[in-house]
Scaffold this active site. Sequence first.
Site, PDB file in Angstrom:
ATOM      1  N   TYR A   3     -14.838  26.930   0.154  1.00  0.00           N
ATOM      2  CA  TYR A   3     -14.507  25.575   0.023  1.00  0.00           C
ATOM      3  C   TYR A   3     -13.555  25.124  -1.070  1.00  0.00           C
ATOM      4  O   TYR A   3     -13.128  24.079  -0.974  1.00  0.00           O
ATOM      5  CB  TYR A   3     -15.804  24.755  -0.333  1.00  0.00           C
ATOM      6  CG  TYR A   3     -16.813  25.595  -1.304  1.00  0.00           C
ATOM      7  CD1 TYR A   3     -16.561  25.534  -2.725  1.00  0.00           C
ATOM      8  CD2 TYR A   3     -17.871  26.489  -0.963  1.00  0.00           C
ATOM      9  CE1 TYR A   3     -17.188  26.289  -3.911  1.00  0.00           C
ATOM     10  CE2 TYR A   3     -18.387  27.050  -2.125  1.00  0.00           C
ATOM     11  CZ  TYR A   3     -18.336  26.809  -3.488  1.00  0.00           C
ATOM     12  OH  TYR A   3     -18.932  27.541  -4.208  1.00  0.00           O
TER      13      TYR A   3
ATOM     14  N   LYS B 222     -11.742   4.432   1.635  1.00  0.00           N
ATOM     15  CA  LYS B 222     -10.612   3.607   1.178  1.00  0.00           C
ATOM     16  C   LYS B 222     -11.247   2.308   0.447  1.00  0.00           C
ATOM     17  O   LYS B 222     -11.484   1.381   1.011  1.00  0.00           O
ATOM     18  CB  LYS B 222      -9.751   3.339   2.359  1.00  0.00           C
ATOM     19  CG  LYS B 222      -8.645   2.163   1.744  1.00  0.00           C
ATOM     20  CD  LYS B 222      -7.683   2.079   2.932  1.00  0.00           C
ATOM     21  CE  LYS B 222      -6.468   1.497   2.542  1.00  0.00           C
ATOM     22  NZ  LYS B 222      -5.572   1.221   3.841  1.00  0.00           N
TER      23      LYS B 222
ATOM     24  N   GLU C 276       0.691  -1.106   0.009  1.00  0.00           N
ATOM     25  CA  GLU C 276       0.070  -0.008   0.121  1.00  0.00           C
ATOM     26  C   GLU C 276       0.781   1.199  -0.147  1.00  0.00           C
ATOM     27  O   GLU C 276       0.543   2.242  -0.678  1.00  0.00           O
ATOM     28  CB  GLU C 276      -0.971   0.121   1.304  1.00  0.00           C
ATOM     29  CG  GLU C 276      -1.806  -0.951   1.404  1.00  0.00           C
ATOM     30  CD  GLU C 276      -2.839  -0.905   2.611  1.00  0.00           C
ATOM     31  OE1 GLU C 276      -3.914  -0.556   2.460  1.00  0.00           O
ATOM     32  OE2 GLU C 276      -2.340  -1.275   3.706  1.00  0.00           O
TER      33      GLU C 276
ATOM     34  N   ILE D  63      -6.142   5.440   8.100  1.00  0.00           N
ATOM     35  CA  ILE D  63      -7.010   6.287   7.475  1.00  0.00           C
ATOM     36  C   ILE D  63      -7.257   6.952   8.569  1.00  0.00           C
ATOM     37  O   ILE D  63      -7.950   8.352   8.510  1.00  0.00           O
ATOM     38  CB  ILE D  63      -8.057   5.854   6.598  1.00  0.00           C
ATOM     39  CG1 ILE D  63      -8.989   4.807   7.029  1.00  0.00           C
ATOM     40  CG2 ILE D  63      -7.239   5.335   5.041  1.00  0.00           C
ATOM     41  CD1 ILE D  63     -10.116   4.393   6.227  1.00  0.00           C
ATOM     42  N   GLU D  64      -7.555   6.724   9.913  1.00  0.00           N
ATOM     43  CA  GLU D  64      -7.870   7.389  10.825  1.00  0.00           C
ATOM     44  C   GLU D  64      -7.264   8.646  11.044  1.00  0.00           C
ATOM     45  O   GLU D  64      -7.733   9.955  11.532  1.00  0.00           O
ATOM     46  CB  GLU D  64      -7.723   6.637  12.188  1.00  0.00           C
ATOM     47  CG  GLU D  64      -9.096   5.492  12.444  1.00  0.00           C
ATOM     48  CD  GLU D  64      -8.715   4.203  11.692  1.00  0.00           C
ATOM     49  OE1 GLU D  64      -7.761   4.102  10.929  1.00  0.00           O
ATOM     50  OE2 GLU D  64      -9.106   2.968  12.215  1.00  0.00           O
TER      51      GLU D  64
END
Length: 116
Positions: A50, A96, A21, A69-70
């Site tokens: 934005y 993900k 990964e 990913i946290e």
Amino acid sequence: MDRIELRGLRGYGYHGVLPEEKAAGQEFSVDITCWLPLTRTDDLTQTVNYAELAELAYGVLTGPGFDLIETVATSIADAALEAFPLMDAIEVTVHKPHAPIPRDFADVAVTARRTR
């Protein structure tokens, strides 16, 4: 409370625990909801831009890799709260969809919420 939403921002990142990964990377996406009092004026400085929010999130998403990913979600949330003082709260969901799970699944997502 009023809110601004940014959905489906995509970027290629190198987040994950597995060596492959980190080496090959994969596409991630981010959904962001910001809570703030919306202005009654037509003044961009009185709201969250934005486009700037998207650039901030994209920079974290495509920047140096994290194992989790946290950590990506909390990094985006914390940076956005710091960058946009008008914001009362934020929710960041990192998706993900190509996580290394040996089962048929649609998506893996983590959501971080922060308030002032």
